[in-house]
Design a protein around this motif. Structure first.
Motif, PDB file in Angstrom:
ATOM      1  N   MET A  78      -3.573   0.639  -9.922  1.00 18.26           N
ATOM      2  CA  MET A  78      -2.877   0.383 -10.982  1.00 18.26           C
ATOM      3  C   MET A  78      -4.022   0.303 -11.654  1.00 18.26           C
ATOM      4  SD  MET A  78       0.634  -0.345 -11.982  1.00 18.26           S
ATOM      5  CE  MET A  78       0.357  -0.924 -13.162  1.00 18.26           C
ATOM      6  N   SER A  79      -5.112  -0.279 -11.254  1.00 17.53           N
ATOM      7  CA  SER A  79      -6.648   0.102 -12.028  1.00 17.53           C
ATOM      8  C   SER A  79      -6.510   1.226 -12.400  1.00 17.53           C
ATOM      9  CB  SER A  79      -7.486  -0.612 -11.180  1.00 17.53           C
ATOM     10  OG  SER A  79      -7.959   0.696 -10.510  1.00 17.53           O
ATOM     11  N   THR A  80      -5.754   2.847 -12.245  1.00 15.91           N
ATOM     12  CA  THR A  80      -5.765   3.554 -13.358  1.00 15.91           C
ATOM     13  C   THR A  80      -5.159   3.996 -13.797  1.00 15.91           C
ATOM     14  OG1 THR A  80      -4.677   4.307 -11.419  1.00 15.91           O
ATOM     15  CG2 THR A  80      -7.243   4.995 -10.372  1.00 15.91           C
ATOM     16  N   VAL A  81      -4.707   2.691 -14.556  1.00 18.65           N
ATOM     17  CA  VAL A  81      -3.319   2.464 -15.607  1.00 18.65           C
ATOM     18  C   VAL A  81      -3.783   2.751 -17.155  1.00 18.65           C
ATOM     19  CG1 VAL A  81      -0.941   2.457 -15.517  1.00 18.65           C
ATOM     20  CG2 VAL A  81      -1.382   3.008 -13.383  1.00 18.65           C
ATOM     21  N   GLU A 105       1.080  -1.209   0.169  1.00 21.80           N
ATOM     22  CA  GLU A 105      -0.276   0.013   0.212  1.00 21.80           C
ATOM     23  C   GLU A 105       0.880   1.080  -0.112  1.00 21.80           C
ATOM     24  OE1 GLU A 105      -3.279   0.765   2.782  1.00 21.80           O
ATOM     25  OE2 GLU A 105      -4.139  -1.596   2.174  1.00 21.80           O
ATOM     26  N   TYR A 106       0.673   2.524  -0.485  1.00 18.72           N
ATOM     27  CA  TYR A 106       1.100   3.546  -0.453  1.00 18.72           C
ATOM     28  C   TYR A 106      -0.063   4.717  -0.440  1.00 18.72           C
ATOM     29  CZ  TYR A 106       4.165   7.402  -2.638  1.00 18.72           C
ATOM     30  OH  TYR A 106       4.672   8.356  -2.233  1.00 18.72           O
ATOM     31  N   ARG A 107       0.629   5.360   0.472  1.00 16.16           N
ATOM     32  CA  ARG A 107      -0.804   6.501   1.055  1.00 16.16           C
ATOM     33  C   ARG A 107      -2.085   5.936   0.883  1.00 16.16           C
ATOM     34  NH1 ARG A 107       1.458  12.012  -1.821  1.00 16.16           N
ATOM     35  NH2 ARG A 107       3.877  11.522  -0.756  1.00 16.16           N
ATOM     36  N   GLY A 108      -1.970   4.486   1.606  1.00 14.99           N
ATOM     37  CA  GLY A 108      -3.052   4.618   1.630  1.00 14.99           C
ATOM     38  C   GLY A 108      -4.288   3.637   0.589  1.00 14.99           C
ATOM     39  N   ILE A 109      -3.473   3.409  -0.452  1.00 14.97           N
ATOM     40  CA  ILE A 109      -4.212   3.692  -1.371  1.00 14.97           C
ATOM     41  C   ILE A 109      -3.353   1.349  -2.165  1.00 14.97           C
ATOM     42  CG2 ILE A 109      -4.914   3.798  -4.143  1.00 14.97           C
ATOM     43  CD1 ILE A 109      -4.130   6.659  -3.437  1.00 14.97           C
ATOM     44  N   ASP A 110      -4.357   0.761  -2.208  1.00 19.67           N
ATOM     45  CA  ASP A 110      -3.893  -0.771  -2.452  1.00 19.67           C
ATOM     46  C   ASP A 110      -2.978  -0.341  -3.919  1.00 19.67           C
ATOM     47  OD1 ASP A 110      -4.590  -3.481  -3.659  1.00 19.67           O
ATOM     48  OD2 ASP A 110      -4.316  -3.579  -2.175  1.00 19.67           O
ATOM     49  N   PHE A 111      -2.214  -0.852  -3.870  1.00 21.15           N
ATOM     50  CA  PHE A 111      -1.621  -1.215  -5.707  1.00 21.15           C
ATOM     51  C   PHE A 111      -2.353  -1.428  -6.577  1.00 21.15           C
ATOM     52  CE2 PHE A 111       0.927  -3.832  -7.897  1.00 21.15           C
ATOM     53  CZ  PHE A 111       2.377  -2.187  -8.846  1.00 21.15           C
ATOM     54  N   GLU A 112      -3.436  -2.582  -6.142  1.00 21.21           N
ATOM     55  CA  GLU A 112      -4.265  -2.816  -7.100  1.00 21.21           C
ATOM     56  C   GLU A 112      -5.321  -1.582  -7.789  1.00 21.21           C
ATOM     57  OE1 GLU A 112      -3.809  -5.531  -9.197  1.00 21.21           O
ATOM     58  OE2 GLU A 112      -2.466  -6.305  -7.793  1.00 21.21           O
ATOM     59  N   ASP A 113      -5.478  -1.265  -6.282  1.00 24.34           N
ATOM     60  CA  ASP A 113      -6.359  -0.084  -7.340  1.00 24.34           C
ATOM     61  C   ASP A 113      -5.720   1.082  -7.574  1.00 24.34           C
ATOM     62  OD1 ASP A 113      -8.350  -1.247  -5.991  1.00 24.34           O
ATOM     63  OD2 ASP A 113      -8.472  -0.423  -3.960  1.00 24.34           O
ATOM     64  N   PRO A 148       7.561   6.806 -26.151  1.00 28.28           N
ATOM     65  CA  PRO A 148       6.938   5.969 -27.423  1.00 28.28           C
ATOM     66  C   PRO A 148       6.161   7.059 -28.657  1.00 28.28           C
ATOM     67  CG  PRO A 148       6.230   5.554 -25.296  1.00 28.28           C
ATOM     68  CD  PRO A 148       7.469   6.397 -25.182  1.00 28.28           C
ATOM     69  N   ASP A 149       5.987   6.218 -29.657  1.00 28.87           N
ATOM     70  CA  ASP A 149       5.032   7.217 -30.163  1.00 28.87           C
ATOM     71  C   ASP A 149       3.595   7.093 -29.578  1.00 28.87           C
ATOM     72  OD1 ASP A 149       7.020   6.207 -32.197  1.00 28.87           O
ATOM     73  OD2 ASP A 149       5.355   4.250 -32.670  1.00 28.87           O
ATOM     74  N   GLY A 150       3.233   8.804 -30.876  1.00 28.66           N
ATOM     75  CA  GLY A 150       1.780   9.157 -29.712  1.00 28.66           C
ATOM     76  C   GLY A 150       0.980   8.461 -30.206  1.00 28.66           C
ATOM     77  N   GLY A 151      -0.137   8.641 -28.446  1.00 24.04           N
ATOM     78  CA  GLY A 151      -1.265   7.973 -28.288  1.00 24.04           C
ATOM     79  C   GLY A 151      -0.940   6.604 -27.712  1.00 24.04           C
ATOM     80  N   HIS A 152       0.210   6.071 -27.754  1.00 21.75           N
ATOM     81  CA  HIS A 152       1.236   5.136 -26.974  1.00 21.75           C
ATOM     82  C   HIS A 152       1.944   4.604 -25.758  1.00 21.75           C
ATOM     83  CE1 HIS A 152       0.569   3.727 -31.309  1.00 21.75           C
ATOM     84  NE2 HIS A 152      -0.208   2.355 -30.721  1.00 21.75           N
ATOM     85  N   GLY A 153       1.910   3.697 -25.218  1.00 23.63           N
ATOM     86  CA  GLY A 153       2.425   3.805 -24.032  1.00 23.63           C
ATOM     87  C   GLY A 153       1.930   3.980 -22.447  1.00 23.63           C
ATOM     88  N   VAL A 154       2.140   4.668 -21.670  1.00 25.64           N
ATOM     89  CA  VAL A 154       1.320   4.250 -19.922  1.00 25.64           C
ATOM     90  C   VAL A 154       0.419   6.248 -20.330  1.00 25.64           C
ATOM     91  CG1 VAL A 154       3.663   5.469 -18.750  1.00 25.64           C
ATOM     92  CG2 VAL A 154       1.899   3.856 -17.821  1.00 25.64           C
ATOM     93  N   VAL A 155      -0.877   5.355 -19.776  1.00 25.54           N
ATOM     94  CA  VAL A 155      -1.579   6.622 -19.201  1.00 25.54           C
ATOM     95  C   VAL A 155      -2.428   6.511 -18.046  1.00 25.54           C
ATOM     96  CG1 VAL A 155      -3.443   7.324 -20.792  1.00 25.54           C
ATOM     97  CG2 VAL A 155      -1.949   6.532 -22.175  1.00 25.54           C
ATOM     98  N   PHE A 156      -1.888   7.089 -17.777  1.00 26.74           N
ATOM     99  CA  PHE A 156      -2.924   7.222 -16.448  1.00 26.74           C
ATOM    100  C   PHE A 156      -3.523   7.731 -16.121  1.00 26.74           C
ATOM    101  CE2 PHE A 156       1.434   7.135 -15.534  1.00 26.74           C
ATOM    102  CZ  PHE A 156       1.534   6.331 -14.122  1.00 26.74           C
ATOM    103  N   ARG A 157      -5.189   7.245 -15.792  1.00 27.35           N
ATOM    104  CA  ARG A 157      -7.195   7.684 -16.352  1.00 27.35           C
ATOM    105  C   ARG A 157      -6.846   7.752 -14.345  1.00 27.35           C
ATOM    106  NH1 ARG A 157      -9.758   3.398 -16.060  1.00 27.35           N
ATOM    107  NH2 ARG A 157      -8.415   2.107 -16.410  1.00 27.35           N
ATOM    108  N   GLN A 158      -8.163   9.358 -14.420  1.00 27.27           N
ATOM    109  CA  GLN A 158      -8.529   9.752 -13.707  1.00 27.27           C
ATOM    110  C   GLN A 158      -9.599   8.873 -12.936  1.00 27.27           C
ATOM    111  OE1 GLN A 158      -7.181  12.648 -11.602  1.00 27.27           O
ATOM    112  NE2 GLN A 158      -5.003  12.028 -12.836  1.00 27.27           N
ATOM    113  N   GLY A 159      -9.634   8.638 -11.581  1.00 28.13           N
ATOM    114  CA  GLY A 159     -10.811   8.040 -10.835  1.00 28.13           C
ATOM    115  C   GLY A 159     -10.922   6.753 -11.920  1.00 28.13           C
ATOM    116  N   GLN A 177       4.340  -3.213 -20.519  1.00 23.06           N
ATOM    117  CA  GLN A 177       3.883  -2.364 -19.177  1.00 23.06           C
ATOM    118  C   GLN A 177       5.058  -0.901 -18.674  1.00 23.06           C
ATOM    119  OE1 GLN A 177       2.513  -5.671 -16.979  1.00 23.06           O
ATOM    120  NE2 GLN A 177       0.212  -4.816 -17.500  1.00 23.06           N
ATOM    121  N   CYS A 178       6.213  -0.658 -19.231  1.00 25.88           N
ATOM    122  CA  CYS A 178       6.707  -0.043 -18.878  1.00 25.88           C
ATOM    123  C   CYS A 178       6.267   1.608 -17.820  1.00 25.88           C
ATOM    124  CB  CYS A 178       7.847   0.472 -19.695  1.00 25.88           C
ATOM    125  SG  CYS A 178       8.917   1.953 -19.844  1.00 25.88           S
ATOM    126  N   PHE A 179       6.363   2.155 -17.037  1.00 23.31           N
ATOM    127  CA  PHE A 179       6.299   3.359 -16.191  1.00 23.31           C
ATOM    128  C   PHE A 179       6.574   4.657 -17.293  1.00 23.31           C
ATOM    129  CE2 PHE A 179       5.738   0.658 -11.895  1.00 23.31           C
ATOM    130  CZ  PHE A 179       3.917  -0.236 -12.818  1.00 23.31           C
TER     131      PHE A 179
END
Ligand code: SF4
Ligand code: SF4
Length: 98
Positions: free
Chosen positions: A14-17, A4-12, A87-98, A65-67
């Motif tokens: 990662m579910s926003t990525v 856990e990091y700052r009370g947020i579970d790792f899986e939770d 990465p090319d535009g539109g590819h790579g890691v994207v962090f979604r909100q919520g 799955q590279c960050f």
């Protein structure tokens, strides 16, 4: 993993990525250079655990799955071991909100 990091579970967290995989690898690793490396600092430094030591002293690397954190590029001091491009535009890691 149950860290856990700052009370947020790792899986939770990662579910926003999203990983939008490009056919072109944005990081490539020269296995010939790694074969003569004894430190293998990348193995412990990569938060995504993408560097895997092999039984014959080499390294297996997978760019999926590279960050894109750049840690491997910073810690590796072997000339030519890691080649980095973004990465090319539109590819790579994207962090979604919520
Ligand atoms: S990427 Fe760098 S630190 Fe990792 S095994 Fe290769 S040469 Fe060593
Ligand atoms: S950029 Fe970061 S996540 Fe990607 S391979 Fe290097 S250390 Fe691992």
């Amino acid at each position: 993993m149950n860290a856990e990091y700052r009370g947020i579970d790792f899986e939770d967290r990662m579910s926003t990525v999203d990983f939008r995989l490009s056919e072109r690898a944005h990081i490539s690793v020269d296995a010939a250079v790694c074969r003569s490396c004894t430190a293998q600092v990348c193995v412990h430094a990569c938060p995504a655990k993408l560097f895997v030591p092999t039984s014959d002293g080499g390294i297996l690397f997978n760019y999926e799955q590279c960050f894109e954190c750049g840690t491997c590029y910073e810690v590796c001091d072997a000339e030519g071991a890691i080649t980095w491009t973004y990465p090319d535009g539109g590819h790579g890691v994207v962090f979604r909100q919520g």
